[in-house]
Design an enzyme around this catalytic site. Structure first.
Site, PDB file in Angstrom:
ATOM      1  N   SER A 108       0.095  -4.005  -2.140  1.00  0.00           N
ATOM      2  CA  SER A 108       0.462  -3.769  -3.432  1.00  0.00           C
ATOM      3  C   SER A 108      -0.302  -5.126  -4.242  1.00  0.00           C
ATOM      4  CB  SER A 108       2.043  -4.278  -3.176  1.00  0.00           C
ATOM      5  OG  SER A 108       2.659  -3.958  -4.714  1.00  0.00           O
ATOM      6  N   ASP A 247      -0.093  -2.828 -11.184  1.00  0.00           N
ATOM      7  CA  ASP A 247      -0.665  -3.676 -10.119  1.00  0.00           C
ATOM      8  C   ASP A 247      -1.514  -2.934  -9.361  1.00  0.00           C
ATOM      9  OD1 ASP A 247       1.151  -2.378  -9.045  1.00  0.00           O
ATOM     10  OD2 ASP A 247       1.916  -3.789  -7.757  1.00  0.00           O
ATOM     11  N   ASP A 249      -1.254  -1.348  -6.434  1.00  0.00           N
ATOM     12  CA  ASP A 249      -0.902   0.219  -6.029  1.00  0.00           C
ATOM     13  C   ASP A 249      -0.196   0.948  -6.985  1.00  0.00           C
ATOM     14  OD1 ASP A 249       1.523  -1.368  -5.775  1.00  0.00           O
ATOM     15  OD2 ASP A 249       2.191  -0.154  -3.915  1.00  0.00           O
ATOM     16  N   ASP A 251       2.725   0.716  -8.491  1.00  0.00           N
ATOM     17  CA  ASP A 251       4.412   0.784  -8.402  1.00  0.00           C
ATOM     18  C   ASP A 251       5.134  -0.419  -9.504  1.00  0.00           C
ATOM     19  OD1 ASP A 251       4.173  -1.422  -7.016  1.00  0.00           O
ATOM     20  OD2 ASP A 251       5.322  -0.900  -5.427  1.00  0.00           O
TER      21      ASP A 251
END
Length: 458
Positions: A108, A247, A249, A251
């Site tokens: 992430s 960010d 990833d 999400d």
């Protein structure tokens, strides 16, 4: 039963240190494969369960993907591989392709030297605790490779970005577009680098894309939602109307106004909720977390929108939304869940819901947020050397009670242990900055003192 490897958001750690190693990922792939095979999917006799593997742009993603793929194949599960793909894209494709599970190799918003993995069910939501426990139990058994006739096949998925781009666009009203707006999109050198800018461009915006050149090492580095100052500067430099930062990833999302003001997950959820309420389509209320600013809670109360707090973590926000049968939830860090649009937090889709509110009302951020004045928050991380049970410490309790009385209804105190480090987080919120500074320091000092005393006492 306590889980050994899975945290609130899958498994995460430093690459090369257990469990983020090729050996563990091989075993993990096999264990997940065995659990999938044991489930009743009602597949045709000649069909096997299929799992999609997605990843972000970290250099270690390819190494871990190969190990995971080998584990799935050895168990007898078919695998679909994709290039770098945002976490929510994997959740969407699992549902769209009617397959049994999805895996995302990502850490992430963490730096490149960390990595991790999270899984999605066939419905595109995070795995339930019961299934994670089954996987952990399976990890205790040795790998027994399936007979050659039963080994899983591996194929590469085609046009995965294109499918996801169309899905994102479908969440924005057909009769509206983004023409006439200049938008800076910060892709965090992460999984959204081939997606986020295209979505905004295809909806008609004049797009300036930044940090869309991943090299395996620069993911989240001084860019994206965790380093919002970069986007603020770019919005002002380009004279843009808005900025959007995701960010690594994809999400979570933060947004910036043309004046360079940052709007976090709390603010964005407030804008979406207010717009939906005005249009009569807000179903139920809004879920925030323990970190949601008190001013936002009070603003929701004033306009008659029910509000509930979940523990920190998008999994808990999601669970509370399902329990209440509500559709909108958010964390101030930028995880926003619009359950009527997607099963999980999605940076692009959340940004589109905000842009819809702005376009539909003809108003700007400042207009939509004029009735919310955020309370100052003071956050102090107190390092402790060992497990200190602050919740049952009398001196800490007395100090906290004194602070709560002093702050009254216009203040809030939150003490919570970090899930990943030996820290206790002290958060004090209120109208008077000097008062909250005083009480935050006093509570933090008391915790430090008591933690040391408890160590000496042992």
């Amino acid at each position: 039963m306590k889980k050994k490897y899975f945290g609130t958001d899958g498994i995460r750690g430093k690459v090369g240190e257990f469990p983020i190693t090729p050996e563990f990922f091989l075993r993990l792939g096999y264990a997940v494969g065995k659990v999938l095979l044991a489930s009743d999917w009602k597949l045709a006799a000649d069909k096997r369960p299929t799992i999609l593997i997605g990843k972000d742009t970290r250099i270690s993603g390819y190494m871990l993907e190969s190990a995971l793929e080998a584990g799935f194949s050895a168990a007898g599960v078919d695998v679909l591989l994709s290039g770098p793909l945002p976490t929510p894209a994997v959740a969407y494709l699992v549902r769209a392709l009617r397959i049994q599970a999805g895996a995302v190799i990502s850490a992430s918003h963490n730096p490149f030297y960390d990595n991790g993995i999270k899984f999605f069910s066939s419905e595109g939501s995070k795995l339930p605790d019961s299934m994670e426990l089954q996987i952990e139990a399976e990890l205790d058994f040795p790998i027994e490779t399936a007979p050659s006739i039963k080994l899983g096949r591996v194929q590469r998925l085609k046009d995965e970005e294109g499918r996801y781009i169309e899905f994102c666009k479908s969440t924005f009203p057909n009769q509206l577009d983004l023409r006439g707006w200049k938008i800076v999109v910060d892709c965090a050198n992460g999984a959204d680098y081939q997606v986020a800018g295209h979505v905004m461009h295809e909806l008609g915006a004049d797009v300036v894309t930044i940090h869309a050149n991943p090299d395996g090492f620069n993911i989240n580095h001084e860019c994206g939602a965790t380093h919002i100052m970069t986007l603020q500067g770019a919005v002002l430099q380009h004279g843009a109307d808005f900025g959007i930062a995701v960010d690594g990833d994809g999400d979570r999302v933060l947004m910036v106004s043309g004046e360079g003001v940052v709007y976090d997950g709390d603010s964005l959820a407030y804008i979406i909720a207010k717009h939906r309420q005005q249009r009569g389509v807000l179903q139920g209320g809004v879920v925030g977390t323990l970190m949601t600013n008190l001013a936002v809670e009070q603003a929701f109360e004033r306009i008659g929108i029910p509000f509930a707090r979940a523990n920190v973590g998008d999994r808990y926000v999601s669970e509370l939304l399902q329990q209440n049968d509500w559709y909108l939830g958010a964390e101030n860090s930028g995880h926003i869940i619009c359950r009527d649009k997607h099963t999980t937090g999605d940076g692009i889709i959340s940004a589109l819901q905000v842009l819809y509110a702005l376009r539909d009302t003809g108003l700007m951020f400042a207009d939509l947020m004029h009735d919310v004045t955020f309370f100052p928050q003071r956050l102090i991380n107190v390092k402790i050397s060992r497990d200190f049970d602050f919740q049952n410490d009398q001196a800490v309790e007395i100090c906290k009670n004194e602070a709560e009385q002093a702050l009254g209804n216009d203040g809030r105190i939150l003490l919570r242990a970090s899930g990943t480090e030996p820290l206790i987080r002290v958060m004090v919120e209120g109208k008077d900055p000097q008062q909250i500074e005083y009480w935050a320091e006093k509570i933090a000092g008391t915790i430090q003192q008591q933690a040391v005393a408890s160590t000496v006492g042992h």
